[in-house]
Design a protein around this motif. Structure first.
Motif, PDB file in Angstrom:
ATOM      1  N   VAL A  40       7.982  60.422 -28.350  1.00 48.14           N
ATOM      2  CA  VAL A  40       7.962  59.071 -27.794  1.00 48.14           C
ATOM      3  C   VAL A  40       8.376  58.028 -28.833  1.00 48.14           C
ATOM      4  O   VAL A  40       8.853  56.943 -28.470  1.00 48.14           O
ATOM      5  CB  VAL A  40       6.565  58.761 -27.217  1.00 48.14           C
ATOM      6  CG1 VAL A  40       5.563  58.370 -28.299  1.00 48.14           C
ATOM      7  CG2 VAL A  40       6.619  57.693 -26.151  1.00 48.14           C
ATOM      8  N   LEU A  41       8.238  58.345 -30.130  1.00 50.49           N
ATOM      9  CA  LEU A  41       8.619  57.386 -31.169  1.00 50.49           C
ATOM     10  C   LEU A  41      10.066  57.550 -31.637  1.00 50.49           C
ATOM     11  O   LEU A  41      10.529  56.796 -32.490  1.00 50.49           O
ATOM     12  CB  LEU A  41       7.674  57.516 -32.376  1.00 50.49           C
ATOM     13  CG  LEU A  41       6.205  57.165 -32.103  1.00 50.49           C
ATOM     14  CD1 LEU A  41       5.361  57.402 -33.341  1.00 50.49           C
ATOM     15  CD2 LEU A  41       6.055  55.726 -31.616  1.00 50.49           C
ATOM     16  N   GLN A  42      10.775  58.513 -31.050  1.00 53.65           N
ATOM     17  CA  GLN A  42      12.173  58.729 -31.440  1.00 53.65           C
ATOM     18  C   GLN A  42      13.152  58.722 -30.268  1.00 53.65           C
ATOM     19  O   GLN A  42      14.361  58.729 -30.487  1.00 53.65           O
ATOM     20  CB  GLN A  42      12.315  60.067 -32.183  1.00 53.65           C
ATOM     21  CG  GLN A  42      11.565  60.115 -33.500  1.00 53.65           C
ATOM     22  CD  GLN A  42      11.769  61.431 -34.236  1.00 53.65           C
ATOM     23  OE1 GLN A  42      12.706  61.592 -35.019  1.00 53.65           O
ATOM     24  NE2 GLN A  42      10.895  62.392 -33.985  1.00 53.65           N
ATOM     25  N   ASP A  43      12.656  58.690 -29.058  1.00 53.50           N
ATOM     26  CA  ASP A  43      13.501  58.752 -27.869  1.00 53.50           C
ATOM     27  C   ASP A  43      13.231  57.509 -27.015  1.00 53.50           C
ATOM     28  O   ASP A  43      12.137  57.341 -26.468  1.00 53.50           O
ATOM     29  CB  ASP A  43      13.192  60.026 -27.085  1.00 53.50           C
ATOM     30  CG  ASP A  43      14.125  60.234 -25.891  1.00 53.50           C
ATOM     31  OD1 ASP A  43      14.293  59.289 -25.077  1.00 53.50           O
ATOM     32  OD2 ASP A  43      14.676  61.341 -25.757  1.00 53.50           O
ATOM     33  N   GLY A  44      14.219  56.636 -26.888  1.00 51.51           N
ATOM     34  CA  GLY A  44      14.033  55.377 -26.184  1.00 51.51           C
ATOM     35  C   GLY A  44      13.644  55.538 -24.730  1.00 51.51           C
ATOM     36  O   GLY A  44      12.804  54.793 -24.215  1.00 51.51           O
ATOM     37  N   ASP A  45      14.263  56.490 -24.034  1.00 46.64           N
ATOM     38  CA  ASP A  45      13.945  56.691 -22.620  1.00 46.64           C
ATOM     39  C   ASP A  45      12.495  57.153 -22.436  1.00 46.64           C
ATOM     40  O   ASP A  45      11.786  56.691 -21.530  1.00 46.64           O
ATOM     41  CB  ASP A  45      14.905  57.714 -22.004  1.00 46.64           C
ATOM     42  CG  ASP A  45      16.318  57.170 -21.863  1.00 46.64           C
ATOM     43  OD1 ASP A  45      16.484  55.929 -21.813  1.00 46.64           O
ATOM     44  OD2 ASP A  45      17.259  57.981 -21.819  1.00 46.64           O
ATOM     45  N   LYS A  46      12.060  58.063 -23.313  1.00 44.23           N
ATOM     46  CA  LYS A  46      10.677  58.536 -23.225  1.00 44.23           C
ATOM     47  C   LYS A  46       9.697  57.426 -23.596  1.00 44.23           C
ATOM     48  O   LYS A  46       8.631  57.294 -22.986  1.00 44.23           O
ATOM     49  CB  LYS A  46      10.492  59.760 -24.127  1.00 44.23           C
ATOM     50  CG  LYS A  46      11.244  60.991 -23.633  1.00 44.23           C
ATOM     51  CD  LYS A  46      11.074  62.179 -24.574  1.00 44.23           C
ATOM     52  CE  LYS A  46      11.824  63.399 -24.030  1.00 44.23           C
ATOM     53  NZ  LYS A  46      11.711  64.564 -24.943  1.00 44.23           N
ATOM     54  N   LEU A  47      10.068  56.628 -24.581  1.00 40.69           N
ATOM     55  CA  LEU A  47       9.214  55.509 -24.971  1.00 40.69           C
ATOM     56  C   LEU A  47       9.070  54.516 -23.823  1.00 40.69           C
ATOM     57  O   LEU A  47       7.953  54.067 -23.505  1.00 40.69           O
ATOM     58  CB  LEU A  47       9.787  54.810 -26.212  1.00 40.69           C
ATOM     59  CG  LEU A  47       9.043  53.553 -26.685  1.00 40.69           C
ATOM     60  CD1 LEU A  47       7.593  53.876 -27.040  1.00 40.69           C
ATOM     61  CD2 LEU A  47       9.764  52.927 -27.874  1.00 40.69           C
ATOM     62  N   PHE A  48      10.169  54.170 -23.186  1.00 39.30           N
ATOM     63  CA  PHE A  48      10.125  53.213 -22.076  1.00 39.30           C
ATOM     64  C   PHE A  48       9.264  53.757 -20.932  1.00 39.30           C
ATOM     65  O   PHE A  48       8.432  53.035 -20.366  1.00 39.30           O
ATOM     66  CB  PHE A  48      11.533  52.916 -21.581  1.00 39.30           C
ATOM     67  CG  PHE A  48      11.585  51.993 -20.395  1.00 39.30           C
ATOM     68  CD1 PHE A  48      11.319  50.640 -20.545  1.00 39.30           C
ATOM     69  CD2 PHE A  48      11.878  52.472 -19.128  1.00 39.30           C
ATOM     70  CE1 PHE A  48      11.351  49.774 -19.453  1.00 39.30           C
ATOM     71  CE2 PHE A  48      11.919  51.621 -18.030  1.00 39.30           C
ATOM     72  CZ  PHE A  48      11.652  50.273 -18.193  1.00 39.30           C
ATOM     73  N   GLU A  49       9.442  55.032 -20.608  1.00 42.73           N
ATOM     74  CA  GLU A  49       8.645  55.645 -19.546  1.00 42.73           C
ATOM     75  C   GLU A  49       7.155  55.583 -19.878  1.00 42.73           C
ATOM     76  O   GLU A  49       6.321  55.257 -19.021  1.00 42.73           O
ATOM     77  CB  GLU A  49       9.077  57.110 -19.370  1.00 42.73           C
ATOM     78  CG  GLU A  49       8.316  57.867 -18.288  1.00 42.73           C
ATOM     79  CD  GLU A  49       8.676  59.336 -18.238  1.00 42.73           C
ATOM     80  OE1 GLU A  49       7.960  60.090 -17.537  1.00 42.73           O
ATOM     81  OE2 GLU A  49       9.648  59.759 -18.905  1.00 42.73           O
ATOM     82  N   ALA A  50       6.824  55.872 -21.142  1.00 41.78           N
ATOM     83  CA  ALA A  50       5.429  55.862 -21.565  1.00 41.78           C
ATOM     84  C   ALA A  50       4.841  54.458 -21.521  1.00 41.78           C
ATOM     85  O   ALA A  50       3.702  54.251 -21.084  1.00 41.78           O
ATOM     86  CB  ALA A  50       5.316  56.447 -22.970  1.00 41.78           C
ATOM     87  N   LEU A  51       5.609  53.471 -21.957  1.00 39.02           N
ATOM     88  CA  LEU A  51       5.133  52.082 -21.953  1.00 39.02           C
ATOM     89  C   LEU A  51       4.892  51.576 -20.537  1.00 39.02           C
ATOM     90  O   LEU A  51       3.933  50.828 -20.291  1.00 39.02           O
ATOM     91  CB  LEU A  51       6.149  51.188 -22.665  1.00 39.02           C
ATOM     92  CG  LEU A  51       6.286  51.400 -24.174  1.00 39.02           C
ATOM     93  CD1 LEU A  51       7.464  50.603 -24.714  1.00 39.02           C
ATOM     94  CD2 LEU A  51       5.003  51.025 -24.902  1.00 39.02           C
ATOM     95  N   MET A  52       5.737  51.988 -19.626  1.00 41.69           N
ATOM     96  CA  MET A  52       5.545  51.572 -18.236  1.00 41.69           C
ATOM     97  C   MET A  52       4.283  52.192 -17.649  1.00 41.69           C
ATOM     98  O   MET A  52       3.583  51.571 -16.828  1.00 41.69           O
ATOM     99  CB  MET A  52       6.770  51.946 -17.405  1.00 41.69           C
ATOM    100  CG  MET A  52       8.019  51.128 -17.732  1.00 41.69           C
ATOM    101  SD  MET A  52       7.785  49.344 -17.460  1.00 41.69           S
ATOM    102  CE  MET A  52       7.623  49.309 -15.675  1.00 41.69           C
ATOM    103  N   GLU A  53       3.953  53.407 -18.101  1.00 42.76           N
ATOM    104  CA  GLU A  53       2.713  54.043 -17.634  1.00 42.76           C
ATOM    105  C   GLU A  53       1.501  53.312 -18.208  1.00 42.76           C
ATOM    106  O   GLU A  53       0.494  53.116 -17.507  1.00 42.76           O
ATOM    107  CB  GLU A  53       2.703  55.514 -18.052  1.00 42.76           C
ATOM    108  CG  GLU A  53       1.596  56.339 -17.421  1.00 42.76           C
ATOM    109  CD  GLU A  53       1.766  56.558 -15.918  1.00 42.76           C
ATOM    110  OE1 GLU A  53       0.819  57.081 -15.296  1.00 42.76           O
ATOM    111  OE2 GLU A  53       2.834  56.201 -15.371  1.00 42.76           O
ATOM    112  N   VAL A  54       1.585  52.897 -19.471  1.00 45.95           N
ATOM    113  CA  VAL A  54       0.521  52.083 -20.061  1.00 45.95           C
ATOM    114  C   VAL A  54       0.319  50.812 -19.247  1.00 45.95           C
ATOM    115  O   VAL A  54      -0.805  50.415 -18.941  1.00 45.95           O
ATOM    116  CB  VAL A  54       0.855  51.724 -21.529  1.00 45.95           C
ATOM    117  CG1 VAL A  54      -0.107  50.660 -22.053  1.00 45.95           C
ATOM    118  CG2 VAL A  54       0.806  52.960 -22.410  1.00 45.95           C
ATOM    119  N   ASN A  55       1.427  50.178 -18.892  1.00 47.04           N
ATOM    120  CA  ASN A  55       1.356  48.923 -18.152  1.00 47.04           C
ATOM    121  C   ASN A  55       0.715  49.117 -16.784  1.00 47.04           C
ATOM    122  O   ASN A  55      -0.055  48.277 -16.322  1.00 47.04           O
ATOM    123  CB  ASN A  55       2.765  48.330 -18.001  1.00 47.04           C
ATOM    124  CG  ASN A  55       2.744  46.873 -17.637  1.00 47.04           C
ATOM    125  OD1 ASN A  55       2.714  46.513 -16.465  1.00 47.04           O
ATOM    126  ND2 ASN A  55       2.723  46.011 -18.653  1.00 47.04           N
TER     127      ASN A  55
END
Length: 454
Positions: A40-55
């Motif tokens: 998640v700290l190296q892949d932008g798409d995975k990071l964005f998906e994870a952040l949206m789940e946090v939100n």
């Protein structure tokens, strides 16, 4: 009024009917969607998906986009060690071992195209478009002192005694990097720039005033010029530095469980600075129950005479394995405090009785160095205290024993309680507290170990 508007009003020191909530879900965000920290700290798409789940799950008033203090260091030549359950740590310090600090030229200041910066900026813009109207977005930058330590290693602590002018110049260089990163992040849509400098807790207030006051004052003034709010984010026992931090005029300060929040708020209120914190990361969020998290939040809110200038948040970057229901419990407690208080009126937390064996310090055959950390793999302050211990072990070899106790492990929490460890990180020699939230210089630690040999 949106969650974002409530947080912004708080940062403007205005009264609100609701305490805002900011979950610092860095690598933990990946866990919500099945990704490791390294992914998640190296892949932008995975990071964005994870952040949206946090939100979606945690309903934040404010939300960090990236919690990784090694982005700038990586661009400047530091080698990183990646982990599955936490942010990377620095394993190679390019300026370590030099007799004098060789300050890099300004051409080395990271550009938008360097390292993982393009990925971070892209995700920031995507988050701004997706949730920016309802959630205040935080851009986290590595503070100048922690960045200096990433580059120089533990040598920086001796430099502060041996060559004050060189350290001042070095920190000025690191501060220019922080200002440039702030510019990038504000341009990408960040509402709040959080200057995360955990190692500030490891120095005295005198050293802060000598070395840090001007860089931070200049940095927060620059963030204000850019049109964003600022947060001074420090981990560890920063109690002695709360007031000098306030004097640098950030909009807010974030602290962890090592600091008494109510006492710190008395200081920040005098300077009209917002304070954020400080749900315990391990004892409550990681190892507690959902009810424990709800009760901690309700009890904290009930203990505050004035909730103005306050943001509820975890004490620092949430551990990767925090149960989802625990964080959701914290959300419910801050947004539905009255009903949660009623639910918990008969709740009594159950404490685990874990037996731990304490060494027979009086009859040790050789000195024993014990380092109590949150986790040296993920906590910068802990990493550098552990680094000092490791260096001492290399120098003394088999003449001493050395061990680390990570607070993320239940048995070590019990050990800390039994030993009466006051703060993390702390270093004991033969059962005596020698360094409490202060990374020792090499000579200082060697002298303490040598004394224990007599």
């Amino acid at each position: 009024m949106t969650n974002k508007e409530i947080l912004i009003k708080t940062l403007k020191h205005e009264e609100t009917s609701q305490v805002p909530w900011v979950p610092f879900a860095g690598a933990h965000a990946g866990k919500l969607v099945g990704y490791s920290a390294a992914e998640v700290l190296q892949d932008g798409d995975k990071l964005f998906e994870a952040l949206m789940e946090v939100n979606k799950l945690y309903k934040p008033f404010g939300q960090p986009v990236m919690f990784d203090l090694q982005i700038e260091a990586e661009c400047l030549g530091c080698d990183l060690v990646w982990a599955e359950d936490g942010p990377p740590s620095v394993s190679k310090h390019p300026l370590e071992g030099q007799e004098e600090i060789e300050i890099p030229c300004e051409c080395t200041i990271p550009k938008k195209e360097d390292g993982r910066i393009p990925m971070v900026l892209d995700v920031m813009k995507r988050m701004k478009e997706a949730v920016g109207d309802t959630t205040a977005l935080y851009g986290l930058i590595c503070g100048p002192f922690t960045l200096a330590t990433h580059l120089r290693g533990n040598d920086i602590f001796m430099d502060m005694y041996d060559d004050e002018d060189a350290v001042i110049e070095f920190l000025e260089y690191c501060n220019k990097i922080a200002m440039k990163m702030a510019e990038y992040y504000v341009e990408a849509g960040m509402d709040v720039i959080a200057v995360v400098d955990p190692l500030i807790s490891q120095i005295s207030s005198a050293h802060f005033e000598l070395f840090m006051s001007r860089p931070f004052s200049d940095l927060f003034a620059r963030i204000k010029e850019l049109g964003a709010f600022s947060s001074f984010f420090v981990c560890g026992d920063a109690t002695r530095n709360i007031e000098v931090m306030c004097k640098t005029e950030p909009d807010s300060i974030s602290i962890d469980e090592n600091v008494n929040l109510l006492a710190a708020k008395e200081i920040t209120d005098r300077y009209n600075v917002v304070i954020g914190g400080n749900i315990p990361l391990t004892t409550v969020m990681l190892h507690g129950t959902q009810q424990d998290n709800m009760k901690f939040v309700v009890d904290l809110l009930d203990s505050m005479k004035d909730k103005k200038n306050f943001i509820l948040a975890p004490g620092c970057d949430m551990p990767f394995a925090v149960p989802v229901e625990n964080t959701i419990g914290a959300v419910q407690a801050v947004t539905e405090t009255e009903s949660v208080r009623e639910i918990l009126k008969n709740y009594v937390a159950v404490s685990e009785d874990i037996e731990v064996e304490i060494p027979d310090y009086a009859n040790l055959k050789k000195p024993l160095v014990e380092v109590f950390t949150l986790d040296s793999a993920t906590c910068a302050a802990c990493q550098y205290m552990m680094g000092a211990a490791n260096e001492a072990k290399e120098n003394f070899g088999d003449a001493i024993d050395m061990t680390e106790y990570k607070f993320t492990i239940k048995e070590n929490i019990a050990r800390c309680k039994k030993m009466g460890v006051p703060n993390l990180p702390s270093m004991y020699i033969n059962g005596e507290l020698k360094f409490r939230s202060l990374v020792p210089a090499k000579e200082e630690l060697e002298a303490a170990i040598t004394a224990a040999m007599k």
